[in-house]
Write a protein that holds these residues in place. Structure first.
Motif, PDB file in Angstrom:
ATOM      1  N   TYR A 132      10.013  -3.830  -5.046  1.00  0.00           N
ATOM      2  CA  TYR A 132       9.121  -2.701  -4.829  1.00  0.00           C
ATOM      3  C   TYR A 132       7.683  -2.983  -5.250  1.00  0.00           C
ATOM      4  O   TYR A 132       6.821  -2.122  -5.144  1.00  0.00           O
ATOM      5  CB  TYR A 132       9.628  -1.483  -5.595  1.00  0.00           C
ATOM      6  CG  TYR A 132      10.975  -0.999  -5.119  1.00  0.00           C
ATOM      7  CD1 TYR A 132      11.135  -0.458  -3.858  1.00  0.00           C
ATOM      8  CD2 TYR A 132      12.086  -1.106  -5.943  1.00  0.00           C
ATOM      9  CE1 TYR A 132      12.379  -0.022  -3.418  1.00  0.00           C
ATOM     10  CE2 TYR A 132      13.330  -0.655  -5.514  1.00  0.00           C
ATOM     11  CZ  TYR A 132      13.466  -0.122  -4.257  1.00  0.00           C
ATOM     12  OH  TYR A 132      14.696   0.304  -3.836  1.00  0.00           O
TER      13      TYR A 132
ATOM     14  N   SER B 139       2.733  11.787   5.517  1.00  0.00           N
ATOM     15  CA  SER B 139       2.684  10.671   6.465  1.00  0.00           C
ATOM     16  C   SER B 139       2.249  11.108   7.859  1.00  0.00           C
ATOM     17  O   SER B 139       1.947  10.262   8.713  1.00  0.00           O
ATOM     18  CB  SER B 139       4.065  10.012   6.562  1.00  0.00           C
ATOM     19  OG  SER B 139       5.053  10.955   6.968  1.00  0.00           O
TER      20      SER B 139
ATOM     21  N   GLU C 191       6.599  12.536  -0.597  1.00  0.00           N
ATOM     22  CA  GLU C 191       7.425  12.937   0.540  1.00  0.00           C
ATOM     23  C   GLU C 191       8.885  12.549   0.289  1.00  0.00           C
ATOM     24  O   GLU C 191       9.191  11.409  -0.047  1.00  0.00           O
ATOM     25  CB  GLU C 191       6.908  12.269   1.805  1.00  0.00           C
ATOM     26  CG  GLU C 191       7.609  12.721   3.073  1.00  0.00           C
ATOM     27  CD  GLU C 191       6.953  12.131   4.308  1.00  0.00           C
ATOM     28  OE1 GLU C 191       7.671  11.887   5.296  1.00  0.00           O
ATOM     29  OE2 GLU C 191       5.717  11.919   4.284  1.00  0.00           O
TER      30      GLU C 191
ATOM     31  N   TYR D 225       8.678   6.738  -7.987  1.00  0.00           N
ATOM     32  CA  TYR D 225       7.968   6.620  -6.720  1.00  0.00           C
ATOM     33  C   TYR D 225       6.933   5.504  -6.824  1.00  0.00           C
ATOM     34  O   TYR D 225       6.539   5.084  -7.919  1.00  0.00           O
ATOM     35  CB  TYR D 225       7.286   7.946  -6.341  1.00  0.00           C
ATOM     36  CG  TYR D 225       6.250   8.430  -7.324  1.00  0.00           C
ATOM     37  CD1 TYR D 225       4.902   8.099  -7.169  1.00  0.00           C
ATOM     38  CD2 TYR D 225       6.603   9.224  -8.417  1.00  0.00           C
ATOM     39  CE1 TYR D 225       3.934   8.535  -8.069  1.00  0.00           C
ATOM     40  CE2 TYR D 225       5.649   9.667  -9.312  1.00  0.00           C
ATOM     41  CZ  TYR D 225       4.320   9.323  -9.139  1.00  0.00           C
ATOM     42  OH  TYR D 225       3.368   9.756 -10.025  1.00  0.00           O
TER      43      TYR D 225
ATOM     44  N   SER E  61      -4.285   5.137   3.556  1.00  0.00           N
ATOM     45  CA  SER E  61      -2.957   5.632   3.919  1.00  0.00           C
ATOM     46  C   SER E  61      -2.871   7.117   3.642  1.00  0.00           C
ATOM     47  O   SER E  61      -3.337   7.610   2.614  1.00  0.00           O
ATOM     48  CB  SER E  61      -1.877   4.895   3.124  1.00  0.00           C
ATOM     49  OG  SER E  61      -0.609   5.469   3.373  1.00  0.00           O
TER      50      SER E  61
ATOM     51  N   ALA F 248      -0.091   8.660   3.162  1.00  0.00           N
ATOM     52  CA  ALA F 248       1.032   8.880   2.250  1.00  0.00           C
ATOM     53  C   ALA F 248       0.985   7.810   1.157  1.00  0.00           C
ATOM     54  O   ALA F 248       1.695   6.809   1.237  1.00  0.00           O
ATOM     55  CB  ALA F 248       2.353   8.827   3.008  1.00  0.00           C
TER      56      ALA F 248
ATOM     57  N   TYR G  36       2.037   7.916  -1.824  1.00  0.00           N
ATOM     58  CA  TYR G  36       3.137   7.983  -2.793  1.00  0.00           C
ATOM     59  C   TYR G  36       4.465   7.964  -2.027  1.00  0.00           C
ATOM     60  O   TYR G  36       4.712   8.815  -1.170  1.00  0.00           O
ATOM     61  CB  TYR G  36       3.044   9.245  -3.650  1.00  0.00           C
ATOM     62  CG  TYR G  36       1.704   9.395  -4.337  1.00  0.00           C
ATOM     63  CD1 TYR G  36       1.394   8.649  -5.466  1.00  0.00           C
ATOM     64  CD2 TYR G  36       0.751  10.287  -3.841  1.00  0.00           C
ATOM     65  CE1 TYR G  36       0.163   8.781  -6.094  1.00  0.00           C
ATOM     66  CE2 TYR G  36      -0.482  10.438  -4.462  1.00  0.00           C
ATOM     67  CZ  TYR G  36      -0.766   9.675  -5.585  1.00  0.00           C
ATOM     68  OH  TYR G  36      -1.991   9.802  -6.209  1.00  0.00           O
ATOM     69  N   ILE G  37       5.327   7.003  -2.353  1.00  0.00           N
ATOM     70  CA  ILE G  37       6.577   6.795  -1.639  1.00  0.00           C
ATOM     71  C   ILE G  37       7.758   6.998  -2.589  1.00  0.00           C
ATOM     72  O   ILE G  37       7.823   6.358  -3.643  1.00  0.00           O
ATOM     73  CB  ILE G  37       6.651   5.383  -1.023  1.00  0.00           C
ATOM     74  CG1 ILE G  37       5.418   5.120  -0.147  1.00  0.00           C
ATOM     75  CG2 ILE G  37       7.935   5.208  -0.242  1.00  0.00           C
ATOM     76  CD1 ILE G  37       5.308   6.052   1.031  1.00  0.00           C
TER      77      ILE G  37
END
Length: 444
Positions: free
Chosen positions: A58, A81, A112, A131, A141, A143, A145-146
């Motif tokens: 990651y 996103s 998200e 995240y 971007s 988004a 935060y993933i």
């Protein structure tokens, strides 16, 4: 008949015979222990495995960081996103967005939540999640935060503490020793077997030596250095040898390649010295250790308790009675292994059974063949270990005796009537401290 019973009881507890039995057990244990120690020394990893370090999957990109935080609220709104989709001329999508406050401090950020997480368990306020923060790695971007995963440390540690408490509460000191033995077994697995496999050591020898080392340490540590434990160990080693032979044959005959999932493909690419078929072989051995240990120690204890309840039984009668218990144990443990493996691969089992194919093709497919072989190999080893353990335990208990019960029965025989019959034996309410756990005399 009374004379025969008395003679048999004296012969069973004859001091010279007991010494010979202890010497025989010691003569078996010493070479077994030495072979295990020598094998461990030769196969011990040289440290090359420590040089094999894979990056965090990651955080491969520069500037990506993993953050933990607590969910404050979950809102159904336009997906972060969707900004990229709208910029490309697409239509904005609605989704659940978790606003998470980082544990390190700072304001809540929108994360998200993937649809599969919502379908499974969902995300609620108060949940701890991990995240990725992409702000420094990916500029522009929509988004940044993933969602990665939940933080599960607290509930798992609580469950582990509850398990340890229950084991110690019910089994007391022996349960505590068993827990310590379990920790030791995982240390052997983590510091010996896995690094040795990574370095490319012979998988068959690593699995056999490592499993024997675990069983020797765990059995004696948890159950004490007694004749009863020794008989269980000998039965366990026999079952382990049978399992090893079958696993070695099955791995080749069934063509278990070990490339059925992404984790194994990653190992093939990142650690070329590693043998996937060797991993499967070791897995077949380690998977059956717990149940094998269970059936052998239980069967050995059954023989001791039956002999203690009636020390006048002949060896044939004792073996027959113990095997009646063993057959029930076989039936239950076969279910234990089969259902344990079925539960572990239930999603895959559901998927492959939904395919339009014959049942035999389903269970011999690459997805399930490894689990089927693991079930069959482990079951054969433990089933054969039961009669062998029973036979060894019967011979040993007839030679070594069961402790104070033997002395009580000799006294009863001495108090027999004038016609040679044996007076009824009254079971003593107290047993010596040395045999308070019913484990018989030490072999040393």
């Amino acid at each position: 008949m009374g004379h025969a019973h008395g003679h048999d009881d004296v012969r069973i507890h004859d001091p010279a015979r007991r010494r010979r039995a202890r010497l025989l057990l010691t003569a078996i244990l010493i070479p077994l222990g030495l072979l295990t120690v020598i094998g461990t020394w030769f196969l011990w990893p040289s440290g090359g495995a420590d040089r094999v370090q894979l990056d965090d999957p990651y955080s491969t990109a520069a500037g990506v960081s993993m953050v933990s935080g607590e969910v404050e609220r979950v809102v159904n709104e336009t997906c972060p996103s969707s900004g990229d989709l709208e910029a490309a001329g697409g239509e904005a999508q609605q989704c659940d967005v978790a606003y998470v406050r980082p544990n390190a401090g700072g304001g809540a950020v929108p994360v998200e939540v993937p649809p599969e997480i919502l379908a499974a368990t969902g995300v609620e306020p108060g949940d701890q999640i991990r995240y990725l923060d992409l702000r420094e790695a990916v500029t522009g971007s929509a988004a940044p935060y993933i969602f990665v995963d939940f933080v599960r440390a607290a509930p798992i540690l609580l469950l582990a503490a509850a398990y340890a408490f229950v084991v110690v509460l019910v089994a007391r000191w022996r349960g505590f020793r068993a827990l310590l033995g379990l920790i030791g077994a995982y240390l052997v697995l983590a510091h010996f077997m896995i690094p040795a496999l990574v370095e490319g050591k012979p998988a068959l020898l690593v699995g056999l030596v490592g499993s024997a080392l675990i069983m020797i340490a765990v059995l004696y540590f948890a159950h004490g250095f007694t004749a009863r434990t020794t008989t269980a160990l000998l039965g366990t080693i026999f079952g382990l040898a049978v399992t090893t032979a079958l696993a070695a044959w099955a791995t080749d005959a069934v063509h278990l390649t070990g490339v059925g999932d992404d984790a194994k493909y990653t190992l093939v690419n990142q650690v070329p010295e590693l043998s996937l078929s060797g991993i499967i072989l070791c897995g077949l051995l380690v998977a059956g250790l717990g149940v094998l240990n269970d059936v052998t120690i239980t069967q050995s204890s059954a023989v001791w308790e039956l002999a203690e309840a009636n020390p006048h039984r002949s060896a044939r009668e004792l073996f027959t009675s113990a095997m009646r218990i063993g057959r029930d144990h076989i039936a239950s443990t076969v279910y234990t292994i089969a259902f344990a493996y079925a539960g572990a691969v239930l999603p895959m089992l559901i998927l492959v059974t939904l395919y339009d194919r014959a049942l035999l093709d389903t269970f011999t497919s690459g997805e399930l063949a490894e689990e089927v072989v693991r079930t069959l190999v482990g079951s054969i080893g433990l089933v054969l270990a039961i009669p062998v353990t029973t036979a060894i335990a019967t011979a040993v208990v007839k030679a070594v005796g069961t402790g104070d019960v033997g002395a009580a029965s000799r006294s009863a025989a001495t108090r027999g009537s004038s016609d040679g019959s044996v007076a009824p034996r009254r079971r003593s309410g107290r047993r010596s401290a040395a045999h308070a756990d019913g484990s018989g005399p030490p072999i040393g």
